[in-house]
Write a protein that holds these residues in place. Structure first.
Motif, mmCIF file in Angstrom:
data_model
loop_
_atom_site.group_PDB
_atom_site.id
_atom_site.type_symbol
_atom_site.label_atom_id
_atom_site.label_comp_id
_atom_site.label_asym_id
_atom_site.label_seq_id
_atom_site.Cartn_x
_atom_site.Cartn_y
_atom_site.Cartn_z
ATOM 1 N N VAL A 96 0.860 -1.187 0.000
ATOM 2 C CA VAL A 96 0.000 0.000 0.000
ATOM 3 C C VAL A 96 0.898 1.240 0.000
ATOM 4 C CG1 VAL A 96 -1.829 1.246 1.225
ATOM 5 C CG2 VAL A 96 -1.768 -1.258 1.283
ATOM 6 N N PRO A 97 0.645 2.216 -0.875
ATOM 7 C CA PRO A 97 1.454 3.449 -0.871
ATOM 8 C C PRO A 97 1.387 4.162 0.466
ATOM 9 C CG PRO A 97 0.121 3.302 -2.860
ATOM 10 C CD PRO A 97 -0.340 2.204 -1.960
ATOM 11 N N LEU A 98 2.443 4.927 0.781
ATOM 12 C CA LEU A 98 2.565 5.544 2.096
ATOM 13 C C LEU A 98 1.408 6.496 2.392
ATOM 14 C CD1 LEU A 98 4.225 5.859 4.658
ATOM 15 C CD2 LEU A 98 5.604 7.600 3.504
ATOM 16 N N VAL A 99 1.061 7.373 1.440
ATOM 17 C CA VAL A 99 -0.017 8.338 1.675
ATOM 18 C C VAL A 99 -1.340 7.621 1.905
ATOM 19 C CG1 VAL A 99 -1.350 10.232 0.659
ATOM 20 C CG2 VAL A 99 1.136 10.181 0.397
ATOM 21 N N ILE A 148 -5.760 5.218 5.587
ATOM 22 C CA ILE A 148 -6.397 4.045 6.193
ATOM 23 C C ILE A 148 -6.254 4.089 7.717
ATOM 24 C CG2 ILE A 148 -6.314 1.532 6.361
ATOM 25 C CD1 ILE A 148 -5.327 1.530 3.429
ATOM 26 N N VAL A 149 -5.051 4.435 8.188
ATOM 27 C CA VAL A 149 -4.819 4.515 9.641
ATOM 28 C C VAL A 149 -5.675 5.619 10.257
ATOM 29 C CG1 VAL A 149 -3.113 4.981 11.433
ATOM 30 C CG2 VAL A 149 -2.486 3.580 9.468
ATOM 31 N N LEU A 175 12.571 1.280 3.999
ATOM 32 C CA LEU A 175 11.622 1.861 4.946
ATOM 33 C C LEU A 175 10.680 0.810 5.533
ATOM 34 C CD1 LEU A 175 10.520 4.381 6.328
ATOM 35 C CD2 LEU A 175 9.055 4.775 4.341
ATOM 36 N N GLU A 176 10.236 -0.141 4.697
ATOM 37 C CA GLU A 176 9.325 -1.184 5.196
ATOM 38 C C GLU A 176 9.986 -1.982 6.315
ATOM 39 O OE1 GLU A 176 8.309 -3.616 1.885
ATOM 40 O OE2 GLU A 176 7.771 -1.930 0.601
ATOM 41 N N LEU A 177 11.223 -2.423 6.046
ATOM 42 C CA LEU A 177 11.953 -3.211 7.036
ATOM 43 C C LEU A 177 12.216 -2.399 8.301
ATOM 44 C CD1 LEU A 177 13.511 -5.775 7.808
ATOM 45 C CD2 LEU A 177 15.509 -4.824 6.630
#
Length: 406
Positions: free
Chosen positions: A84-87, A92-93, A147-149
């Motif tokens: 899912v893209p960051l923005v 969603i959050v 960034l994900e890790l």
């Protein structure tokens, strides 16, 4: 830049997206014009943009806690892993946030990132919620393209840290709460119940037992000065907190005392070792230089005695001393940690070794807290029996002696 985030307002908007579908939502911006500009950049054709009215009661709602930040980090890490893209992840959050303040925070971060800012600089605008360690780790992840890790590692670090805090809080809260309830019950008995017995005892015509007279004198004192006593307790607690915050020597004295306290001291020691190992493992695995990692670890130690020792370790490492020898020179860290650090330095797997040490001591804290809870239960029951039972016995002693009076 931090002040702009604080002074911004929330605007409610309605309009259509790129596909022409009707949509609406909320956005944080410094002005209505800025809100419209941000929405245009997102492909939204606005129909109305209005400043959201502030609630009459309750303000912004409940404050954001460290546990909320841990959940937010985990949610963000999970969604980025899913592609899912960051923005969109921020959106969603924000939609799922229960606390208004948390929703506002996530919306502000989304807008900053959507405007072209990096995630780490956006987080740095909120230093009370995202400390230097958090921001530097996220910055390392952005710079290295992992960034994900990194979010996953930071989420794990925050979750483990909050679990550790919750265990310590659990060990301290239960006995304190029970003792407070016992004191409140005793105060009610002294103010409301004992005076009723005292009126009855006036017609006894004989001398009352010494224990009963002692309790009646305490009751008279509490009735006359209860308001002053209450103010004194509140003032003492407030003064204690202020001195602890403002006086470094006093805070250090309390930290040393906590380590030397029987039973509790072992829990505090293990918690500090677990926190040290977890923080150093996380920062070192993120590619942060060892000296910088130790600097961050000192700030997260949670105990001034160990924070001073970690800063000494940092200074020794700076001069070329190995981490093992630097830690050993302090004389504060357990042998298990020393051996694992030695193995980690030799094998090049220092972060893995420290992670294993953190897991061990976190489990040790968990077991110690469970044991302490089991130990405290009979002790607490004894305290309740002495306080409440003692008052009732003192009041019924003259009744037991009624036969001798007659």
């Amino acid at each position: 830049m931090a002040t702009s985030a604080i002074k911004s307002d929330i605007f409610t908007w309605s309009g259509t997206d790129k596909t022409g579908r009707a949509t609406k939502g909320e956005i944080q911006a410094a002005s209505q014009a800025m809100a419209k500009a941000q929405l245009r950049r997102q492909g939204i054709k606005t129909k109305s943009v209005r400043k959201k009215p502030k609630p009459l009661f309750g303000g912004q709602g409940k404050a954001i806690k460290a546990a909320d930040i841990a959940i937010f980090t985990r949610q963000l890490a999970t969604m980025l892993k899913a592609g899912v893209p960051l923005v969109q992840s921020f959106e969603i959050v924000a939609d799922g946030a229960d606390k208004p303040r948390m929703k506002t925070l996530v919306t502000a971060l989304k807008n900053d990132v959507a405007s072209g800012n990096g995630l780490a600089p956006s987080l740095a605008k909120h230093p009370r919620l995202f400390d230097d360690l958090f921001c530097s780790l996220i910055g390392s992840g952005e710079d290295s393209g992992t960034l994900e890790l990194m979010l996953d590692r930071v989420a794990t670090y925050k979750e483990k840290t909050e679990q550790l805090k919750a265990k310590i809080k659990k060990a301290m809260t239960y006995p304190i709460a029970v003792v407070c309830v016992a004191l409140i019950v005793c105060a009610i008995l002294l103010i409301k119940v004992v005076p009723v017995f005292a009126e009855t005892f006036k017609n006894f015509g004989s001398e009352l037992p010494a224990f009963t007279l002692f309790v009646m004198n305490i009751s008279d004192f509490v009735q006359a000065w209860w308001f002053i006593i209450l103010l004194g307790i509140i003032g003492t607690i407030f003064l204690f907190r202020e001195i602890k915050l403002r006086s470094v020597p006093f805070a250090e004295f309390l930290d040393r005392l906590a380590l030397k306290t029987p039973i509790v001291g072992n829990i505090v020691h293990d918690a500090v070792i677990a926190r040290f190992s977890r923080t150093l493992a996380t920062t070192f695995a993120a590619g942060v230089p060892l000296v910088d990692a130790l600097n961050s670890t000192a700030g997260a130690a949670g105990n001034s005695v160990y924070a001073k020792a970690i800063r000494q370790i940092r200074d020794d490492v700076t001069t070329g001393t190995t981490l093992y020898n630097s830690i050993k020179a302090t004389g504060l860290f357990p042998n298990m940690l020393l051996q694992m650090v030695s193995i980690g330095e030799e094998s090049g797997a220092l972060d893995d070794m420290l992670d294993k040490v953190a897991n061990h001591y976190e489990e040790a804290v968990d077991n110690a807290v469970d044991s302490l809870s089991s130990l405290m239960e009979p002790l607490i029951m004894s305290v309740l029996g002495v306080l409440v039972g003692g008052l009732m016995i003192a009041m019924y002693l003259p009744i037991f002696m009624l036969g001798s009076v007659i």
